[in-house]
Scaffold this motif. Sequence first.
Motif, short mmCIF file in Angstrom:
data_model
loop_
_atom_site.label_atom_id
_atom_site.label_comp_id
_atom_site.label_asym_id
_atom_site.label_seq_id
_atom_site.Cartn_x
_atom_site.Cartn_y
_atom_site.Cartn_z
N SER A 1 0.85 -1.18 0.00
CA SER A 1 0.00 0.00 0.00
C SER A 1 0.89 1.24 0.00
O SER A 1 2.02 1.20 0.48
CB SER A 1 -0.89 -0.02 1.25
OG SER A 1 -1.38 1.27 1.55
N PRO A 2 0.40 2.37 -0.53
CA PRO A 2 1.20 3.60 -0.46
C PRO A 2 1.28 4.21 0.92
O PRO A 2 2.01 5.19 1.11
CB PRO A 2 0.47 4.52 -1.44
CG PRO A 2 -0.94 4.03 -1.46
CD PRO A 2 -0.84 2.54 -1.29
N VAL A 3 0.56 3.66 1.90
CA VAL A 3 0.56 4.22 3.25
C VAL A 3 1.98 4.23 3.81
O VAL A 3 2.67 3.22 3.85
CB VAL A 3 -0.36 3.40 4.17
CG1 VAL A 3 -0.15 3.79 5.63
CG2 VAL A 3 -1.81 3.61 3.78
N GLY A 4 2.43 5.40 4.21
CA GLY A 4 3.76 5.55 4.77
C GLY A 4 4.86 5.67 3.74
O GLY A 4 6.02 5.95 4.09
N GLY A 5 4.54 5.45 2.47
CA GLY A 5 5.55 5.53 1.42
C GLY A 5 6.68 4.54 1.62
O GLY A 5 7.80 4.75 1.14
N LEU B 43 5.67 -7.51 8.93
CA LEU B 43 5.44 -6.47 9.93
C LEU B 43 4.94 -5.17 9.30
O LEU B 43 4.00 -4.54 9.80
CB LEU B 43 6.73 -6.21 10.71
CG LEU B 43 7.20 -7.35 11.62
CD1 LEU B 43 8.54 -7.00 12.26
CD2 LEU B 43 6.17 -7.67 12.69
N ILE B 44 5.55 -4.76 8.19
CA ILE B 44 5.13 -3.52 7.54
C ILE B 44 3.72 -3.68 6.96
O ILE B 44 2.88 -2.77 7.08
CB ILE B 44 6.13 -3.12 6.45
CG1 ILE B 44 7.47 -2.72 7.07
CG2 ILE B 44 5.58 -1.98 5.61
CD1 ILE B 44 7.40 -1.52 7.98
N GLN B 45 3.42 -4.81 6.35
CA GLN B 45 2.07 -5.01 5.81
C GLN B 45 1.04 -5.06 6.93
O GLN B 45 -0.08 -4.57 6.76
CB GLN B 45 2.03 -6.27 4.95
CG GLN B 45 2.75 -6.12 3.63
CD GLN B 45 2.56 -7.30 2.71
OE1 GLN B 45 2.34 -8.43 3.15
NE2 GLN B 45 2.64 -7.07 1.41
N ALA B 46 1.39 -5.65 8.06
CA ALA B 46 0.46 -5.68 9.20
C ALA B 46 0.17 -4.27 9.68
O ALA B 46 -0.99 -3.93 9.99
CB ALA B 46 1.04 -6.53 10.33
N LEU B 47 1.20 -3.42 9.74
CA LEU B 47 1.00 -2.02 10.14
C LEU B 47 0.11 -1.31 9.12
O LEU B 47 -0.80 -0.56 9.50
CB LEU B 47 2.34 -1.32 10.26
CG LEU B 47 2.28 0.18 10.55
CD1 LEU B 47 1.62 0.46 11.88
CD2 LEU B 47 3.69 0.79 10.51
N GLN B 48 0.35 -1.54 7.83
CA GLN B 48 -0.47 -0.90 6.82
C GLN B 48 -1.93 -1.34 6.92
O GLN B 48 -2.84 -0.52 6.83
CB GLN B 48 0.08 -1.20 5.43
CG GLN B 48 1.39 -0.50 5.13
CD GLN B 48 1.83 -0.66 3.70
OE1 GLN B 48 1.61 -1.70 3.08
NE2 GLN B 48 2.48 0.35 3.15
#
Length: 441
Positions: A319-323, A373-378
């Motif tokens: 996702s683009p969330v957080g770039g 981890l990053i995808q879980a945060l997104q």
Amino acid sequence: MKTGSGAETDVDMPADPDDPDAGGSPRTTCAIVGGGPAGLVLGLLLARAGVTVTVLEKHADFLRDFRGDTVHPTTLGLLDDLGLFDRFDALPHSRISRVVLPGPAGQDVQMADFSRLRVRHPYIAMVPQWDLLDLIADAAAAEPSFTLRTEHEVTGVIRDGERVVGVEYSSPAGDGRLLADLTVACDGRWSAVRRSLGLPARQFRVGFDVWWYRVNTAEPLGESLLPRIGRGRVAIAIPRRGYVQVAALGHKGTDAAVRRRGIDAFRADTAQLLPELAGDVDGIASMDDVKHLDVRLDRLRLWHAPGVLCIGDAAHAMSPVGGVGINLAVQDAVAAARILANPLRRGTFCGPAREGDHVLARVQRRRTLPTILIQALQRFIHARLIMPALSSTGVTPPRRLIRLLRRLPALTVIPAFIIGVGPRPERAPTWARRPGGSASG
């Protein structure tokens, strides 16, 4: 030869020459599909290890509509280690030092403060991605074992039984084939290599899409990301030199409806959500200037097959969330280079034994946890912030969190670290480092 805890291996063997015959088809040691950040960083690093590498890029140059122009602190540190930071720093760019969200009673809340990070470059640089790619490609071109072939669109893979032994491509000169000991797919979420392999993937539902556009403005907006939420609409304004890059979020599947409403309605929505840009929205000439991004979030269950590896968005669409997608792809490339360089130099991906295939699994094992981890945060941000904002009159950060951050502003370094550095950051291999970075490096 030295091996560290980060799977780094110092290259100590001479480069293998290409096979000049290969049945009439050209051959390379490593074929990299896609000249984006992951592909060019991997190509540069492997070339500095003496590996013969060929990058195939379907476009003629890098001057196209990129949406992700973020360069995170870990990538800035990598450029430093590679001796490229001074050249990067000379490029026109802006810097983001804070992330601010709207709070209750109209008071903004600082959620992330990158200046608190204990890194060489504690900010996110915003630079047109074609400038970054030109810089990396120029550095790679100085290596005798590196080749970049533009206008070479990979259309599929070449197999020898179950093993991938190269790629097929189309170019202005006609269709062709490139044989390789190893093929690495860095060609994004719509990867032709990934489609050819048919590797299983886990898909995550995403309920929104993004519309990217720019608003030219003479008014500087500082060094903060400016998310705005209101009445079923969300926009993020990214300050740049001379303009603001805007990401407008809306429900998935509504692009046709957005365009039917027309440019006047679109300008009015922008002015209402971003009143500081209200005087400049007439500069959005038409809906042709508004680019639609179909947001996807997925990851391959298996990133590799005999003779081929997927990294970056080809392995995990973000996702683009957080770039963070660009940073994650670059980190994939650094890890892959460290793990693959010596096996490629030794020729362990070719020959009857082909014992190098198990090395590909090491790349996936190293990079899977950061991806998860990053995808879980997104996904958490999608569910708790974005979708509620698109479905109601607006949301704000939890009041307890607001009070905590205002009482203990040092805690803003935690989200800054997650976004700007991320889990398991990778360091440049010692054999790829060069002098000439920043004075602070």
